[in-house]
Design an enzyme around this catalytic site. Structure first.
Site, PDB file in Angstrom:
ATOM      1  N   LYS A  69       0.877  -1.184   0.000  1.00 39.62           N
ATOM      2  CA  LYS A  69       0.000   0.000   0.000  1.00 39.62           C
ATOM      3  C   LYS A  69       0.912   1.232   0.000  1.00 39.62           C
ATOM      4  CE  LYS A  69      -2.765   3.251   1.622  1.00 39.62           C
ATOM      5  NZ  LYS A  69      -1.868   4.309   1.114  1.00 39.62           N
ATOM      6  N   GLU A 111       8.298   1.427  11.722  1.00 41.05           N
ATOM      7  CA  GLU A 111       9.387   2.397  11.522  1.00 41.05           C
ATOM      8  C   GLU A 111       8.739   3.772  11.501  1.00 41.05           C
ATOM      9  OE1 GLU A 111      12.354   1.506  11.744  1.00 41.05           O
ATOM     10  OE2 GLU A 111      12.374  -0.614  11.235  1.00 41.05           O
ATOM     11  N   CYS A 118      13.089  10.557   7.729  1.00 39.76           N
ATOM     12  CA  CYS A 118      12.954  10.146   9.132  1.00 39.76           C
ATOM     13  C   CYS A 118      14.283  10.333   9.841  1.00 39.76           C
ATOM     14  CB  CYS A 118      12.494   8.694   9.192  1.00 39.76           C
ATOM     15  SG  CYS A 118      13.567   7.571   8.314  1.00 39.76           S
ATOM     16  N   GLU A 159       8.570  16.272  15.789  1.00 40.67           N
ATOM     17  CA  GLU A 159       9.341  15.964  14.583  1.00 40.67           C
ATOM     18  C   GLU A 159       9.186  17.137  13.606  1.00 40.67           C
ATOM     19  OE1 GLU A 159       7.971  12.699  11.988  1.00 40.67           O
ATOM     20  OE2 GLU A 159      10.086  12.327  11.598  1.00 40.67           O
TER      21      GLU A 159
HETATM   22  P1  NAD Z   1       1.580   8.539   7.520  1.00 34.54           P
HETATM   23  O1  NAD Z   1       1.603   7.847   8.825  1.00 34.54           O
HETATM   24  O2  NAD Z   1       0.582   9.639   7.328  1.00 34.54           O
HETATM   25  O3  NAD Z   1       1.305   7.493   6.333  1.00 34.54           O
HETATM   26  C1  NAD Z   1       2.119   6.371   6.111  1.00 34.54           C
HETATM   27  C2  NAD Z   1       1.339   5.339   5.325  1.00 34.54           C
HETATM   28  O4  NAD Z   1       0.257   4.858   6.137  1.00 34.54           O
HETATM   29  C3  NAD Z   1       0.687   5.850   4.044  1.00 34.54           C
HETATM   30  O5  NAD Z   1       0.746   4.844   3.051  1.00 34.54           O
HETATM   31  C4  NAD Z   1      -0.747   6.073   4.456  1.00 34.54           C
HETATM   32  O6  NAD Z   1      -1.664   6.002   3.374  1.00 34.54           O
HETATM   33  C5  NAD Z   1      -0.950   4.907   5.402  1.00 34.54           C
HETATM   34  N1  NAD Z   1      -2.054   5.090   6.367  1.00 34.54           N
HETATM   35  C6  NAD Z   1      -2.582   6.244   6.831  1.00 34.54           C
HETATM   36  N2  NAD Z   1      -3.588   5.983   7.704  1.00 34.54           N
HETATM   37  C7  NAD Z   1      -3.681   4.643   7.796  1.00 34.54           C
HETATM   38  C8  NAD Z   1      -4.515   3.770   8.527  1.00 34.54           C
HETATM   39  N3  NAD Z   1      -5.455   4.218   9.347  1.00 34.54           N
HETATM   40  N4  NAD Z   1      -4.328   2.440   8.379  1.00 34.54           N
HETATM   41  C9  NAD Z   1      -3.352   1.971   7.576  1.00 34.54           C
HETATM   42  N5  NAD Z   1      -2.545   2.746   6.845  1.00 34.54           N
HETATM   43  C10 NAD Z   1      -2.702   4.072   6.949  1.00 34.54           C
HETATM   44  O7  NAD Z   1       3.067   9.052   7.273  1.00 34.54           O
HETATM   45  P2  NAD Z   1       3.603   9.983   6.101  1.00 34.54           P
HETATM   46  O8  NAD Z   1       3.179  11.378   6.374  1.00 34.54           O
HETATM   47  O9  NAD Z   1       3.278   9.358   4.777  1.00 34.54           O
HETATM   48  O10 NAD Z   1       5.189   9.830   6.301  1.00 34.54           O
HETATM   49  C11 NAD Z   1       5.947  10.664   7.093  1.00 34.54           C
HETATM   50  C12 NAD Z   1       6.265  10.000   8.424  1.00 34.54           C
HETATM   51  O11 NAD Z   1       6.930   8.757   8.206  1.00 34.54           O
HETATM   52  C13 NAD Z   1       7.231  10.813   9.270  1.00 34.54           C
HETATM   53  O12 NAD Z   1       6.813  10.792  10.611  1.00 34.54           O
HETATM   54  C14 NAD Z   1       8.551  10.076   9.120  1.00 34.54           C
HETATM   55  O13 NAD Z   1       9.469  10.267  10.160  1.00 34.54           O
HETATM   56  C15 NAD Z   1       8.080   8.671   9.052  1.00 34.54           C
HETATM   57  N6  NAD Z   1       9.119   7.835   8.447  1.00 34.54           N
HETATM   58  C16 NAD Z   1       9.775   6.930   9.226  1.00 34.54           C
HETATM   59  C17 NAD Z   1      10.809   6.156   8.693  1.00 34.54           C
HETATM   60  C18 NAD Z   1      11.561   5.147   9.512  1.00 34.54           C
HETATM   61  O14 NAD Z   1      12.209   4.294   8.907  1.00 34.54           O
HETATM   62  N7  NAD Z   1      11.509   5.184  10.829  1.00 34.54           N
HETATM   63  C19 NAD Z   1      11.154   6.326   7.346  1.00 34.54           C
HETATM   64  C20 NAD Z   1      10.474   7.274   6.595  1.00 34.54           C
HETATM   65  C21 NAD Z   1       9.443   8.010   7.148  1.00 34.54           C
END
Ligand code: NAD
Length: 479
Positions: A171, A246, A280, A381
């Protein structure tokens, strides 16, 4: 018009609804993708379930061979894939090329491990008995991926997961599905059997939720924000699924009085402003020893002033736009709050001016100092090109402040003292500590946060373990 990829075929969504994917630099529509829903996700899960037994049954070496073939094909189309990635995500083309290469490296890394799978044997457990530890794939896995590194972060899941013998429903984030879809098609061109790797586009609350709720999906590899991660874990608990999370980070970088200043300045600049600060693992808080702070800040300002902001497809661009209007507003709100409470902007701090910036979500690279300790810039963050700088009197204060965060993803320290380096590596509360090194990820080492930055590991041999069940067997051959 892009389509989803289910059971080895391009398909539209059952509802026949679509979403537009827009270029963050220009606002132009790059493509349209189907808006999948729970029914589409269920179709993909069924496909993955059907494909699982035969895929799990293949020898490791066979699966490794297929992954190598896919990696080669993707490598041969690096330029086209990188261009598409820049169009949908916004990052400079050279960063997109790096991301495609990182993805290829990850897939090749796990393909290579196919010849190095380990097992366990314990002789003489008891009189006439021995023990064996066997590893088995888990089953159908969900890979839920964010928009900042949409291809590399997919690779972190499907690389180890496919090699281990699992099948997948991916997804992607709603705004960055295109390059991931194309890569998955290339896996099939390389010979991946139908149904082993599926991708469903659509809202997280629908498609992502179905992947998490469906009882036949036994593992969720999730990368995203801490808030969504908590919800994922809560829902996954209902079906007792394995989860790897993550999540967000607020990585501290400490620069001691004995550091190589020039190298540290470069690392701070790349660490904060790569992908327009939307990583991240970005350097999100900079702690400078008082005695070197003035020199360091002066050099950093000079470096930051040279970062050219623009459309990622244009030659020479070093900083693209933020990915969405929301991301930019969030950064501005965090910065305004700090400034209203006494923080000082040293460089940047606003949107760039000029016609070429009008339609994109651009923001100038920003350095800010005198930030109150409880300001959002230091507590939350910061997912954009803004770096708060804090002066500290010594090592003790630096470690204390660095650890004063709910997050614990990465961390770095710059020092020539082996004692300080070793002590920081022990005491910094993070899943990773770099010493005199830019914050770069290696496939060879396990990666994953502590505290609110998540649980479980990606990369390293460890990631393979997170996609396998471990089973103990006791054998009494004499009976
Ligand atoms: P997000 O949590 O909004 O979305 C991540 C994914 O989850 C997307 O595909 C989204 O469609 C999906 N999603 C959203 N709601 C959901 C639900 N209720 N059920 C299942 N899936 C759902 O994050 P974002 O804004 O896309 O990404 C940025 C964040 O990701 C930042 O906080 C960043 O630090 C983090 N990040 C972490 C790492 C790591 O390895 N630790 C790497 C990259 C990004």
């Amino acid at each position: 018009m892009a389509k989803m990829f289910i059971h080895g075929e391009y398909v539209d969504s059952i509802s026949n609804e679509w979403d537009e994917i827009r270029n963050p630099a220009t606002g132009e529509v790059v493509d349209r993708v189907p808006r999948g829903n729970r029914q589409d996700a269920r179709a993909a899960i069924e496909a993955a379930l059907t494909a699982f037994p035969a895929w799990a049954d293949l020898p490791f070496s066979h699966r490794g061979e297929l992954l190598f073939r896919a990696a080669n094909l993707i490598k041969s189309q690096e330029k086209e894939l990188a261009t598409l990635l820049t169009q949908e995500q916004g990052k400079p083309l050279r960063e997109s090329i790096r991301e495609i290469r990182r993805f290829v490296h990850t897939i090749e890394h796990y393909a290579g491990l196919a010849k190095n799978v380990r097992g366990g044997y314990i002789p003489n457990l008891d009189k006439g008995k021995y023990g064996k530890i066997i590893k088995k794939p888990i089953g159908v896995c969900g890979a839920i991926v964010p928009w900042n590194f949409p291809v590399a972060l997919m690779g972190n899941k499907i690389g180890p997961g496919l090699l281990a013998g699992n099948t997948f429903v991916v997804k992607p984030a709603g705004t960055t599905p295109l390059t991931a879809i194309r890569c998955i098609e290339l896996f099939h061109q390389a010979g991946l059997p139908r149904g082993v790797l599926n991708i469903v586009t659509g809202p997280g609350g629908e498609v992502g939720q179905e992947i998490i709720d469906h009882p036949k999906v036994r593992k969720i590899g999730f990368t995203g924000s801490t808030e969504t991660g908590k919800r994922v874990m809560e829902r996954a608990a209902r079906e007792l699924k394995k989860v790897t999370l993550e999540l967000g980070g607020s990585d501290p970088m400490i620069v001691c009085d004995d550091a190589d200043i020039d190298r540290a300045v470069s690392a701070a600049s790349v660490g904060r402003f790569y992908n327009c600060g939307q990583a991240c693992l970005a350097v999100k808080r900079l702690y400078l020893f008082d005695t070197i702070a003035d020199e360091f800040i002066e050099k950093l300002i000079e470096k930051v002033k040279k970062l050219r902001v623009g459309n990622g497809l244009e030659e020479g661009t070093m900083l693209g736009p933020l990915h969405t209007a929301y991301q930019r507003e969030e950064i501005e709100a965090q910065l305004d709050e700090a400034v209203s409470r006494g923080a000082r902007v040293l460089v940047g701090g606003r949107r760039p001016e000029g016609q070429e910036y009008e339609k994109g979500h651009f923001f100038l690279p920003t350095l800010v100092t005198d930030v109150p300790e409880d300001a959002r810039l230091l507590r939350e963050e910061v997912f954009g090109p803004v770096l708060p700088i804090v002066r500290v009197k010594d090592f003790e204060e630096a470690i204390e402040k660095a650890n004063d965060s709910i997050y614990g993803l990465g961390s770095s320290i710059w020092t020539c003292s082996l004692k300080r380096a070793e002590e920081a590596a022990e005491r910094l509360e993070a899943g990773y500590t770099w010493v005199n090194s830019a914050q770069i990820i290696y496939d060879e080492l396990p990666f994953g946060g502590v505290k609110y930055s998540g649980m479980g590991k990606e990369h390293g041999y460890e990631a393979l373990d997170y996609y396998m069940e471990t089973k103990a067997v006791v054998i009494a051959p004499g009976i």
